[in-house]
Design a protein around this motif. Structure first.
Motif, mmCIF file in Angstrom:
data_model
loop_
_atom_site.group_PDB
_atom_site.id
_atom_site.type_symbol
_atom_site.label_atom_id
_atom_site.label_comp_id
_atom_site.label_asym_id
_atom_site.label_seq_id
_atom_site.Cartn_x
_atom_site.Cartn_y
_atom_site.Cartn_z
ATOM 1 N N GLY A 198 0.825 -1.202 0.000
ATOM 2 C CA GLY A 198 0.000 0.000 0.000
ATOM 3 C C GLY A 198 0.860 1.254 0.000
ATOM 4 O O GLY A 198 0.553 2.232 -0.691
ATOM 5 N N ILE A 199 1.950 1.228 0.755
ATOM 6 C CA ILE A 199 2.890 2.358 0.780
ATOM 7 C C ILE A 199 3.517 2.540 -0.594
ATOM 8 O O ILE A 199 3.666 3.668 -1.074
ATOM 9 N N ARG A 200 3.861 1.447 -1.229
ATOM 10 C CA ARG A 200 4.458 1.526 -2.571
ATOM 11 C C ARG A 200 3.472 2.115 -3.572
ATOM 12 O O ARG A 200 3.845 2.936 -4.416
ATOM 13 N N GLY A 201 2.219 1.706 -3.468
ATOM 14 C CA GLY A 201 1.223 2.183 -4.413
ATOM 15 C C GLY A 201 0.787 3.617 -4.173
ATOM 16 O O GLY A 201 0.713 4.418 -5.112
ATOM 17 N N ASN A 202 0.493 3.946 -2.924
ATOM 18 C CA ASN A 202 0.013 5.290 -2.594
ATOM 19 C C ASN A 202 0.196 5.511 -1.095
ATOM 20 O O ASN A 202 -0.643 5.106 -0.295
ATOM 21 N N GLN A 203 1.297 6.139 -0.732
ATOM 22 C CA GLN A 203 1.609 6.336 0.684
ATOM 23 C C GLN A 203 0.559 7.197 1.380
ATOM 24 O O GLN A 203 0.148 6.883 2.506
ATOM 25 N N GLU A 204 0.102 8.273 0.736
ATOM 26 C CA GLU A 204 -0.865 9.169 1.355
ATOM 27 C C GLU A 204 -2.183 8.446 1.643
ATOM 28 O O GLU A 204 -2.784 8.623 2.705
ATOM 29 N N ARG A 205 -2.611 7.630 0.714
ATOM 30 C CA ARG A 205 -3.857 6.891 0.927
ATOM 31 C C ARG A 205 -3.701 5.883 2.053
ATOM 32 O O ARG A 205 -4.631 5.675 2.838
ATOM 33 N N THR A 206 -2.540 5.243 2.127
ATOM 34 C CA THR A 206 -2.285 4.287 3.206
ATOM 35 C C THR A 206 -2.327 4.985 4.560
ATOM 36 O O THR A 206 -2.880 4.441 5.540
ATOM 37 N N GLU A 207 -1.756 6.175 4.638
ATOM 38 C CA GLU A 207 -1.816 6.952 5.876
ATOM 39 C C GLU A 207 -3.243 7.347 6.217
ATOM 40 O O GLU A 207 -3.630 7.398 7.394
ATOM 41 N N PHE A 208 -4.043 7.614 5.201
ATOM 42 C CA PHE A 208 -5.443 7.986 5.402
ATOM 43 C C PHE A 208 -6.213 6.881 6.119
ATOM 44 O O PHE A 208 -7.127 7.139 6.906
ATOM 45 N N PHE A 209 -5.835 5.633 5.867
ATOM 46 C CA PHE A 209 -6.496 4.501 6.505
ATOM 47 C C PHE A 209 -5.962 4.220 7.912
ATOM 48 O O PHE A 209 -6.339 3.226 8.537
ATOM 49 N N GLY A 210 -5.084 5.085 8.389
ATOM 50 C CA GLY A 210 -4.645 4.996 9.774
ATOM 51 C C GLY A 210 -3.331 4.292 10.011
ATOM 52 O O GLY A 210 -2.955 4.059 11.172
ATOM 53 N N TYR A 211 -2.604 3.941 8.975
ATOM 54 C CA TYR A 211 -1.331 3.240 9.145
ATOM 55 C C TYR A 211 -0.183 4.237 9.301
ATOM 56 O O TYR A 211 -0.130 5.248 8.602
ATOM 57 N N ASP A 212 0.699 3.931 10.242
ATOM 58 C CA ASP A 212 1.880 4.765 10.476
ATOM 59 C C ASP A 212 2.957 4.353 9.467
ATOM 60 O O ASP A 212 3.770 3.470 9.741
ATOM 61 N N THR A 213 2.956 4.978 8.309
ATOM 62 C CA THR A 213 3.866 4.571 7.238
ATOM 63 C C THR A 213 5.326 4.805 7.608
ATOM 64 O O THR A 213 6.200 4.066 7.145
ATOM 65 N N GLN A 214 5.584 5.801 8.446
ATOM 66 C CA GLN A 214 6.963 6.042 8.871
ATOM 67 C C GLN A 214 7.489 4.843 9.656
ATOM 68 O O GLN A 214 8.613 4.387 9.439
ATOM 69 N N ARG A 215 6.675 4.311 10.528
ATOM 70 C CA ARG A 215 7.095 3.164 11.353
ATOM 71 C C ARG A 215 7.300 1.929 10.483
ATOM 72 O O ARG A 215 8.276 1.190 10.652
#
Length: 342
Positions: A198-215
């Motif tokens: 999900g991060i590879r495809g669209n990081q902003e959208r993944t963050e929108f769903f509540g995932y801490d992409t930085q972690r």
């Protein structure tokens, strides 16, 4: 729990090919000289390095051009400890100290980059600069790290006082590579792996769903650094020599090419590409002598143009196309049969 993608299904052509390749690697020491066994052992350590980069690049979309820094860091710390601190068990150096040291380096660098949300070309350039700095520093410390002459005479791994032979070291490297591949396959097939994609495809959208992409990115980057550290550590014990180029940008960029040729984001493509290109390096340099690099360049260009997803991706697409055609033909036959029965 792993998804169906991570499960091993020996009925598929891909899994059969992987098993055949593994059996060939297992049997290889029976058919080559001891010198060639050592050479193939280094191929396996580079394959592990490629696998660690594919985890980051293939599943989060972050191109790292500096992973050789962590590979070389594992090699250097192993060389220093095995030569000068014999009280530390060799197994602890290879499987604990080296990966921990490399993981700390990647953790520090990753925390800095991901906190600032550095990505894309800026991430690639920053990691490349880190690799260049590491190589330069290693070259300057003549007394401690041997400078550009490197460190010679790194001993092989000893287990309970018994030094491993070239064949034993080969099987150890193979076991580490296979174990790492299976672990990563389970990881990327899990819920954690779906977040990475999900991060590879669209990081902003993944963050929108509540995932801490930085972690998530930091965890993956640190894990890949630890794997690179183990690969470098094994390389030092097998080759017996470490030098600044092991930390440099040339090796870093070469590994990226190996992954691109094999197939990014497939894991097995990274392993296949690394072993294939290293083998071709040795073979073509003997056959073509002054023109072998040109031959490899032609191969790279052909793969990039003809198979953007790499050799593994091309083979996978071909098998899927054939299977689809067969399924369509079978459905057509059944339909024709049904009409005749009516």
């Amino acid at each position: 729990m792993a998804t169906a993608d991570a499960a091993v299904d020996l009925k598929t052509p891909g899994e059969i090919a992987k098993l055949a390749g593994l059996l060939a690697l297992v049997a290889l020491p029976l058919f080559v000289s001891e010198y060639q066994v050592s050479t193939w052992s280094t191929y396996l350590t580079f394959a592990l390095l490629a696998l660690s980069i594919d985890l980051v690049w293939g599943y989060t979309g972050l191109l790292t051009l500096g992973h050789a820094a962590f590979f070389g860091a594992g090699a250097y710390v192993t060389a220093k400890l095995l030569k000068e601190v014999p009280a530390v068990p060799d197994a602890a150096v290879v499987f604990v100290v080296a990966p921990a040291f490399a993981a700390l380096l990647t953790l520090g660098l990753g925390w800095f980059l991901f906190s600032a949300d550095v990505k894309g070309s800026y991430f690639a350039i920053t990691t490349l600069i880190v690799s260049i700095i590491f190589e330069s520093v290693a070259g300057e410390f003549v007394g401690f790290l041997g400078g550009f002459n490197g460190i010679y005479g790194v001993p092989s791994i000893q287990v309970v006082g018994f030094e491993l032979t070239a064949t034993m070291s080969y099987y150890l490297a193979l076991g580490i590579l296979v174990g790492s591949y299976l672990f990563l396959r389970l990881l990327v097939g899990s819920a954690f792996g779906r977040v990475l994609r999900g991060i590879r495809g669209n990081q902003e959208r993944t963050e929108f769903f509540g995932y801490d992409t930085q972690r998530y990115r930091l965890i993956v980057f640190t894990l890949s650094g630890a794997m690179a550290g183990v690969a470098g550590s094994m390389y030092a014990t097998i080759d017996g020599f470490v030098s600044p180029p092991l930390l440099g940008f040339v090796l870093s960029t070469q590994v990226v090419i190996w992954i691109a040729v094999g197939g990014r984001g497939t894991l097995i493509g990274a392993v296949f590409g690394a072993i294939l290109i290293q083998y071709l390096n040795s073979t073509l340099s003997d056959v073509l002598i002054n023109y072998w690099e040109m031959g490899l360049a032609v191969l790279f260009i052909a793969v990039v143009i003809g198979a953007p997803r790499g050799i593994v991706g091309l083979l996978s697409d071909t098998v899927e196309g054939v299977q689809t055609s067969l399924d369509s033909a079978n459905r057509g036959d059944l339909g024709a049969g049904g009409e005749l029965d009516d």
